[in-house]
Design a protein around this motif. Sequence first.
Motif, PDB file in Angstrom:
ATOM      1  N   TRP A   1      17.835 -51.154  37.177  1.00 45.90           N
ATOM      2  CA  TRP A   1      16.606 -51.915  37.412  1.00 45.90           C
ATOM      3  C   TRP A   1      15.711 -51.173  38.390  1.00 45.90           C
ATOM      4  CZ3 TRP A   1      16.260 -55.815  34.081  1.00 45.90           C
ATOM      5  CH2 TRP A   1      17.443 -56.346  33.568  1.00 45.90           C
ATOM      6  N   VAL A   2      14.418 -51.212  38.136  1.00 46.50           N
ATOM      7  CA  VAL A   2      13.438 -50.555  39.010  1.00 46.50           C
ATOM      8  C   VAL A   2      12.228 -51.465  39.161  1.00 46.50           C
ATOM      9  CG1 VAL A   2      14.131 -48.200  38.377  1.00 46.50           C
ATOM     10  CG2 VAL A   2      12.338 -49.369  37.063  1.00 46.50           C
ATOM     11  N   PRO A   3      11.476 -51.349  40.271  1.00 47.95           N
ATOM     12  CA  PRO A   3      10.224 -52.111  40.387  1.00 47.95           C
ATOM     13  C   PRO A   3       9.262 -51.706  39.264  1.00 47.95           C
ATOM     14  CG  PRO A   3      10.889 -51.216  42.513  1.00 47.95           C
ATOM     15  CD  PRO A   3      11.771 -50.581  41.489  1.00 47.95           C
ATOM     16  N   PRO A   4       8.379 -52.590  38.857  1.00 47.33           N
ATOM     17  CA  PRO A   4       7.498 -52.296  37.718  1.00 47.33           C
ATOM     18  C   PRO A   4       6.420 -51.253  38.000  1.00 47.33           C
ATOM     19  CG  PRO A   4       6.939 -54.416  38.685  1.00 47.33           C
ATOM     20  CD  PRO A   4       8.190 -53.966  39.356  1.00 47.33           C
ATOM     21  N   VAL A   5       6.179 -50.916  39.271  1.00 52.12           N
ATOM     22  CA  VAL A   5       5.291 -49.814  39.645  1.00 52.12           C
ATOM     23  C   VAL A   5       5.976 -49.035  40.762  1.00 52.12           C
ATOM     24  CG1 VAL A   5       3.059 -50.767  38.929  1.00 52.12           C
ATOM     25  CG2 VAL A   5       4.015 -51.419  41.133  1.00 52.12           C
TER      26      VAL A   5
ATOM     27  N   GLY B   1       9.725 -69.327  34.838  1.00 49.43           N
ATOM     28  CA  GLY B   1       9.871 -68.207  35.760  1.00 49.43           C
ATOM     29  C   GLY B   1      10.819 -68.474  36.923  1.00 49.43           C
ATOM     30  N   VAL B   2      11.416 -67.394  37.438  1.00 47.12           N
ATOM     31  CA  VAL B   2      12.228 -67.420  38.661  1.00 47.12           C
ATOM     32  C   VAL B   2      11.612 -66.436  39.645  1.00 47.12           C
ATOM     33  CG1 VAL B   2      14.324 -68.045  37.407  1.00 47.12           C
ATOM     34  CG2 VAL B   2      13.812 -65.627  37.815  1.00 47.12           C
ATOM     35  N   ASP B   3      12.023 -66.509  40.905  1.00 51.35           N
ATOM     36  CA  ASP B   3      11.453 -65.646  41.946  1.00 51.35           C
ATOM     37  C   ASP B   3      11.833 -64.181  41.685  1.00 51.35           C
ATOM     38  OD1 ASP B   3      10.574 -64.370  44.198  1.00 51.35           O
ATOM     39  OD2 ASP B   3      11.635 -65.653  45.620  1.00 51.35           O
ATOM     40  N   PRO B   4      10.872 -63.313  41.387  1.00 53.67           N
ATOM     41  CA  PRO B   4      11.197 -61.905  41.103  1.00 53.67           C
ATOM     42  C   PRO B   4      11.821 -61.173  42.291  1.00 53.67           C
ATOM     43  CG  PRO B   4       9.008 -62.438  40.286  1.00 53.67           C
ATOM     44  CD  PRO B   4       9.434 -63.586  41.144  1.00 53.67           C
ATOM     45  N   VAL B   5      11.388 -61.497  43.522  1.00 57.15           N
ATOM     46  CA  VAL B   5      11.937 -60.805  44.694  1.00 57.15           C
ATOM     47  C   VAL B   5      13.423 -61.082  44.821  1.00 57.15           C
ATOM     48  CG1 VAL B   5      11.850 -60.627  47.206  1.00 57.15           C
ATOM     49  CG2 VAL B   5       9.716 -60.796  45.902  1.00 57.15           C
ATOM     50  N   ALA B   6      13.807 -62.345  44.707  1.00 54.52           N
ATOM     51  CA  ALA B   6      15.223 -62.707  44.795  1.00 54.52           C
ATOM     52  C   ALA B   6      15.996 -62.147  43.605  1.00 54.52           C
ATOM     53  CB  ALA B   6      15.362 -64.222  44.861  1.00 54.52           C
ATOM     54  N   TRP B   7      15.381 -62.190  42.431  1.00 60.11           N
ATOM     55  CA  TRP B   7      16.035 -61.685  41.219  1.00 60.11           C
ATOM     56  C   TRP B   7      16.330 -60.189  41.339  1.00 60.11           C
ATOM     57  CZ3 TRP B   7      14.696 -58.304  37.164  1.00 60.11           C
ATOM     58  CH2 TRP B   7      15.421 -58.445  35.986  1.00 60.11           C
TER      59      TRP B   7
ATOM     60  N   ALA C   1      16.592 -58.543  44.186  1.00 65.60           N
ATOM     61  CA  ALA C   1      17.564 -58.359  45.269  1.00 65.60           C
ATOM     62  C   ALA C   1      18.990 -58.539  44.779  1.00 65.60           C
ATOM     63  CB  ALA C   1      17.263 -59.342  46.407  1.00 65.60           C
ATOM     64  N   GLU C   2      19.219 -59.495  43.869  1.00 67.71           N
ATOM     65  CA  GLU C   2      20.545 -59.705  43.301  1.00 67.71           C
ATOM     66  C   GLU C   2      21.011 -58.492  42.512  1.00 67.71           C
ATOM     67  OE1 GLU C   2      20.203 -63.168  40.910  1.00 67.71           O
ATOM     68  OE2 GLU C   2      20.049 -64.557  42.621  1.00 67.71           O
TER      69      GLU C   2
ATOM     70  N   GLY D   1      20.230 -55.342  43.428  1.00 69.33           N
ATOM     71  CA  GLY D   1      20.244 -54.178  44.325  1.00 69.33           C
ATOM     72  C   GLY D   1      18.918 -53.495  44.515  1.00 69.33           C
ATOM     73  N   VAL D   2      17.806 -54.161  44.153  1.00 72.56           N
ATOM     74  CA  VAL D   2      16.476 -53.562  44.309  1.00 72.56           C
ATOM     75  C   VAL D   2      15.706 -54.383  45.328  1.00 72.56           C
ATOM     76  CG1 VAL D   2      14.316 -52.951  43.187  1.00 72.56           C
ATOM     77  CG2 VAL D   2      16.474 -52.726  41.938  1.00 72.56           C
ATOM     78  N   ARG D   3      15.276 -53.750  46.413  1.00 76.74           N
ATOM     79  CA  ARG D   3      14.509 -54.444  47.448  1.00 76.74           C
ATOM     80  C   ARG D   3      13.035 -54.135  47.270  1.00 76.74           C
ATOM     81  NH1 ARG D   3      12.696 -53.381  52.698  1.00 76.74           N
ATOM     82  NH2 ARG D   3      13.532 -51.250  52.582  1.00 76.74           N
ATOM     83  N   LEU D   4      12.249 -55.168  47.099  1.00 78.32           N
ATOM     84  CA  LEU D   4      10.800 -54.984  46.954  1.00 78.32           C
ATOM     85  C   LEU D   4      10.142 -54.977  48.334  1.00 78.32           C
ATOM     86  CD1 LEU D   4       9.963 -57.309  43.937  1.00 78.32           C
ATOM     87  CD2 LEU D   4      10.416 -54.859  43.920  1.00 78.32           C
TER      88      LEU D   4
END
Length: 349
Positions: A218-222, A335-341, A343-344, A346-349
Motif C-alpha cells: 500500500w502507498v499514499p495516492p500521491v 466510507g471509512v477513515d483513510p488515515v486510520a485505514w 495506518a492499519e 503500515g502507511v503513515r500519512l
Amino acid sequence: MRQRPRRSLVVPALLCALVALGGPPTLSQGADGSEGPEASAEVARLFEEASAATQHYEEGRRAAALQKTKAQKMERLLERERREIAALHNDLGRIARAQYRNGGDIPLTAQMLLADDPEELMHGQRAVWQADLALNNAVDKSRRAEKKLEEGQRRATAAWHSLEKSNGRLASLKQSIASKLEEAQWKLQGEADRSVAAGQCRGAVRLEQPEFRVTSAWVPPVETYELSAGFDSAGERWAHRHTGQDFAVGIGTPVRAAGAGRVVSVSCGGGFGVEVVVRHPGGYYTQYAHLAAVAVDQGEKVRAGQWLGQSGTTGNSTGPHLHFEVRLTPYLGSGVDPVAWFAERGVRL
C-alpha cells in the motif's frame, strides 16, 4: 508536509480515460478529430523539468552557501594572521628601541672599549642579533602565510560569487518553467471542465509508467503532499460530513493506485467531477476524485503505485486537490477513515 522520494516522469504522454459509471465511454474529441492529449503531456513534461530545475537550484544554493562559509573562514584566518604580524612588528620595534637606549649611535667597537665587561656586551649583542633574526624569520613566514591566505580567500570569494550568479540564472529558469507549468495546468483543467460540462468522457491515453520500486503493498495516492480536509470533518461544500481525505496538490500531479486492484469505474460527472474507483482484494474500494485527467480504463487491473491519472479541481471543488476515499462498497456513503485505514496497513500519512 509529508515528503516522498520523487521519481522522474519517464514520458510526457499523459491524459484522461473517463468511462461513464455502469456503461461504455463516450469519447470527446478535439476539432481535428483527435482526443487531444497535448495539455496533459505538456503538464507531465513540465513537472519533470520543474523537478530537475528545482534540484539543480537547490544543489547550487547549497554549494554557494558552503563557498560563502569557506570565504568567511578564510577572512577570519587572514585577520588573525595580520594581528600576529602586527604583534611581531611591535616586538621588533621594542628590541630596536632597547638597542638604541643601550648603545645609541656609538659603534660596537667603542662600546666594547668603554664597557666594564666587553664579553658580556658581546654576549648581549649576539642575543639581540639572534632575536632580530628570529623575528625577521617569523615576519617573513607570517607574510608568506598571509599571502597564501589572501589567495585562498580570493578564490573562495570568487567561487562563491560565481555560484551565486549561476544560481540566479537557475532561479530564473525555475521561475520560467513554473510559469509555463501553471499555464499548461489550467489548460489541462479547462479541457477537463469542458468534458465534465458536456457529460462526455475522453478516452484513455496510454502511459509509459515510471519504474516503480514499491516495497509495500500500500502507498499514499500521491508522493508529495499536504493533508487538508480530513474524514468526517464539517464544511459548507458538503451536505453532511466530509467523506474522505483531501491531499493538497497542484493540477496535473500524478495520482497513483493505493494498492493492487481492478478499476471498477471511471466517470466524469457529478460533484466529484472526474473520478476513478478501484476495487482491492479483501473487499475495500478506493476513490480518486476531482481529477483533471485519467489514464486507465474501466475493468483494467492496476498495481500499487501505478498512475491512474492527474489531479485537478473538477466537480464540486474549491481548488486543486485530490479527494481520496476508502469505501466498503463502490458507492458514496460507505466510507471509512483513510488515515486510520492506511495506518492499519503500515502507511503513515
